[in-house]
Design a protein around this motif. Structure first.
Motif, short mmCIF file in Angstrom:
data_model
loop_
_atom_site.label_atom_id
_atom_site.label_comp_id
_atom_site.label_asym_id
_atom_site.label_seq_id
_atom_site.Cartn_x
_atom_site.Cartn_y
_atom_site.Cartn_z
N THR A 1 -1.93 11.60 3.51
CA THR A 1 -2.07 10.78 2.31
C THR A 1 -2.19 9.32 2.72
O THR A 1 -1.28 8.78 3.35
CB THR A 1 -0.86 10.96 1.37
N PRO A 2 -3.31 8.65 2.39
CA PRO A 2 -3.48 7.25 2.80
C PRO A 2 -2.40 6.35 2.22
O PRO A 2 -1.88 6.62 1.13
CB PRO A 2 -4.86 6.89 2.23
N PRO A 3 -2.04 5.28 2.97
CA PRO A 3 -2.62 4.87 4.26
C PRO A 3 -2.14 5.76 5.39
O PRO A 3 -0.99 6.18 5.41
CB PRO A 3 -2.10 3.44 4.43
N CYS A 4 -3.06 6.03 6.33
CA CYS A 4 -2.76 6.89 7.47
C CYS A 4 -2.52 6.09 8.75
O CYS A 4 -2.53 6.64 9.85
CB CYS A 4 -3.88 7.90 7.69
N GLY A 5 -2.36 4.79 8.60
CA GLY A 5 -2.11 3.92 9.74
C GLY A 5 -2.07 2.48 9.27
O GLY A 5 -2.35 2.18 8.11
N ARG B 1 0.83 -1.21 0.00
CA ARG B 1 0.00 0.00 0.00
C ARG B 1 0.86 1.26 0.00
O ARG B 1 0.51 2.24 -0.66
CB ARG B 1 -0.95 -0.03 1.19
N GLN B 2 1.97 1.22 0.72
CA GLN B 2 2.88 2.37 0.68
C GLN B 2 3.47 2.54 -0.72
O GLN B 2 3.65 3.65 -1.21
CB GLN B 2 4.00 2.19 1.71
N ALA B 3 3.79 1.41 -1.36
CA ALA B 3 4.33 1.47 -2.72
C ALA B 3 3.33 2.10 -3.68
O ALA B 3 3.68 2.96 -4.50
CB ALA B 3 4.72 0.07 -3.19
N TYR B 4 2.08 1.70 -3.59
CA TYR B 4 1.08 2.25 -4.49
C TYR B 4 0.76 3.70 -4.15
O TYR B 4 0.45 4.50 -5.04
CB TYR B 4 -0.18 1.39 -4.48
N ALA B 5 0.83 4.05 -2.86
CA ALA B 5 0.62 5.45 -2.50
C ALA B 5 1.69 6.33 -3.11
O ALA B 5 1.42 7.42 -3.62
CB ALA B 5 0.61 5.60 -0.97
N ALA B 6 2.95 5.85 -3.08
CA ALA B 6 4.05 6.62 -3.66
C ALA B 6 3.89 6.73 -5.17
O ALA B 6 4.06 7.81 -5.75
CB ALA B 6 5.38 5.95 -3.32
N PRO C 1 1.80 7.86 13.93
CA PRO C 1 3.07 8.59 13.75
C PRO C 1 3.96 8.01 12.66
O PRO C 1 4.68 8.76 11.98
CB PRO C 1 3.73 8.47 15.13
N ALA C 2 3.93 6.70 12.45
CA ALA C 2 4.78 6.08 11.44
C ALA C 2 4.31 6.41 10.02
O ALA C 2 5.06 6.22 9.06
CB ALA C 2 4.82 4.57 11.63
N PHE C 3 3.07 6.91 9.88
CA PHE C 3 2.49 7.17 8.55
C PHE C 3 2.27 8.66 8.30
O PHE C 3 1.67 9.02 7.28
CB PHE C 3 1.16 6.43 8.40
N ALA C 4 2.76 9.52 9.17
CA ALA C 4 2.48 10.95 9.07
C ALA C 4 3.42 11.64 8.08
O ALA C 4 4.08 12.63 8.40
CB ALA C 4 2.56 11.60 10.44
N TYR C 5 3.51 11.10 6.90
CA TYR C 5 4.31 11.70 5.83
C TYR C 5 3.74 11.22 4.51
O TYR C 5 2.92 10.31 4.45
CB TYR C 5 5.78 11.31 5.96
N ALA D 1 -11.49 9.45 13.18
CA ALA D 1 -10.74 10.57 12.61
C ALA D 1 -10.74 10.51 11.09
O ALA D 1 -10.90 11.53 10.42
CB ALA D 1 -9.30 10.57 13.14
N HIS D 2 -10.59 9.31 10.54
CA HIS D 2 -10.58 9.16 9.09
C HIS D 2 -11.96 9.46 8.51
O HIS D 2 -12.07 10.03 7.41
CB HIS D 2 -10.13 7.75 8.70
#
Length: 435
Positions: A181-185, A127-132, A238-242, A161-162
């Motif tokens: 930017t998702p994923p946010c967690g 999911r991080q790869a596709y977000a990028a 916090p690990a996804f706040a970027y 929150a989401h």
């Protein structure tokens, strides 16, 4: 059982995203890093390095990364990856609970590898790869689609929150997307989509979107591994706040900047600059990987080139000493015709063509201590021998090659194929070692 798409395939379909951009992000994570805590690598560092917390064996980390990349490429389903990885971890004694000593604290820490952990590792990385990759497409389409809309699954599992961000539409350049930017967690299923100006105005008029971000608070987050304090929006892990896409693009832009500086500078300065900016030059690896894939698929214009790196100061000095000629540039470029042209076809027919994996390994090997550099006495070319199993990749680099359509002189790879290295190393009348 009927065929089911993998998580990576599902996300690709959802975003209408060609997997090449997600693969480019994964390819950029060249460094394999053992960590003992999830805070050891922070935000942008995750875009450059691959890790699984407390999995301390590099060979296992590399195997997991390769499997995830294969799945995003469509070569391996999520289910097959999970099964193969479980079998592999079991065979290596890493299934179940493991204990180890954290070198940073001296404390004994434990980790558990089970089916749930593997699913989390797979889903988070894909999911991080596709977000990028998705973000790169958003930036490219910004002129026609200047807005982004946040969308949730709208069910009972959505975090409160989401849910407050569902339907929020803001400009692409709004700082909200730097941290939201998702994923946010972990296990976040949210996504974003782009909007044209006309669609934005229509949705705004009918009241079906939110145009102002709801008031949110930020909290202090202390990274216990570094002591660094950062502000994190509530509702975002916090690990996804970027934004992983922006992180990847910053790397690409920095690599492009360094590459242009190396190419344009006098050779001695360019060689030293490339040596001093090793981290930035290393980011050219991902750009070259993406370029090779684009060439294969006809996605670049004819006579295209890509930068591999630069001659080292030592190689440059040895070349000048041997020939009396000072090259105008230290930059080393590669031509598309060596991948899809007539010369590439001849090597393929002869059985000594480089595979795509070998091609993509060239930039890193040119920086490694495993390469050998020679002067070809007949024509002044620089010959690089790069390790590849029981043979070597031979790159013949023409010094002061004039780039078509311009006056810039660079060092161009004119041929690349596999040979028995003794044909160079045992031929002193034809080749002389540089350095």
């Amino acid at each position: 059982m009927p065929w089911q798409p993998s998580a990576a395939e599902a996300f690709a379909s959802l975003f209408r995203l060609p997997p090449e951009k997600a693969l480019a992000y994964l390819a950029g994570r060249k460094k394999i890093t053992p960590t003992y805590n999830w805070q050891d690598l922070w935000h942008d560092e995750h875009g450059r390095q691959f890790t699984v917390s407390r999995l301390t064996r590099l060979d296992i980390l590399k195997s997991l990364q390769e499997g995830i990349t294969a799945s995003v490429n469509g070569d391996l389903s999520r289910r097959d990856w999970l099964k193969a990885t479980k079998d592999y971890l079991q065979s290596e004694g890493w299934w179940g609970k493991k204990e180890m000593v954290d070198p940073a604290t001296g404390e004994t820490v434990s980790t558990t590898f089970n089916a749930s952990r593997l699913k989390l590792i797979f889903d988070t990385n894909t999911r991080q790869a596709y977000a990028a990759g998705r973000w790169q497409g958003i930036e490219e389409a910004k002129a026609t689609h200047p807005y982004i809309r946040y969308i949730t699954k709208r069910d009972e599992r959505v975090r409160d929150a989401h849910a407050a961000w569902d339907g929020l539409a803001l400009p692409v350049d709004d700082p909200f997307w730097d941290t939201h930017t998702p994923p946010c967690g972990f296990r976040c299923r949210c996504r974003i989509t782009t909007m044209t100006q006309e669609a934005y105005e229509a949705k705004k008029a009918e009241g079906s979107i939110k145009t102002v971000a709801p008031p949110g608070r930020e909290t202090d987050f202390i990274n216990k591994r570094t002591g660094e304090v950062s502000r994190v929006p509530e509702g975002v892990n916090p690990a996804f706040a970027y934004n992983p896409g922006k992180a990847a693009m910053r790397d690409a832009n920095q690599a492009q900047f360094v590459g242009s500086k190396v190419a344009a500078a006098p050779a001695a300065l360019g060689a030293v600059f490339a040596e001093q900016e090793k981290d930035a030059v290393r980011k050219l690896d991902a750009a070259f990987t993406q370029w090779v894939d684009s060439v294969r698929k006809g996605g670049v214009t004819r006579n295209a080139t890509a930068m591999l790196g630069a001659m080292t100061p030592k190689e440059l000095a040895a070349y000048v000493l041997e020939t009396g000629v000072t090259p105008e540039s230290a930059a080393i470029l590669f031509e598309d015709r060596l991948i899809v042209g007539k010369k590439a076809a001849r090597h393929l027919a002869a059985g000594n063509a480089l595979t795509d994996a070998e091609l993509k390994s060239i930039p890193a090997l040119l920086r490694s201590a495993d390469k050998q550099a020679y002067l070809q006495l007949e024509n002044g070319n620089v010959i690089y021998l790069l390790p590849s199993g029981d043979k070597s990749m031979k790159l013949a680099v023409q010094v002061d090659f004039v780039v078509k359509g311009g006056k810039l002189k660079v060092n161009m790879v004119r041929s690349a194929f596999k040979i028995d290295p003794s044909k160079v190393t045992d031929a002193p009348k034809l080749y002389r070692r540089l350095g």
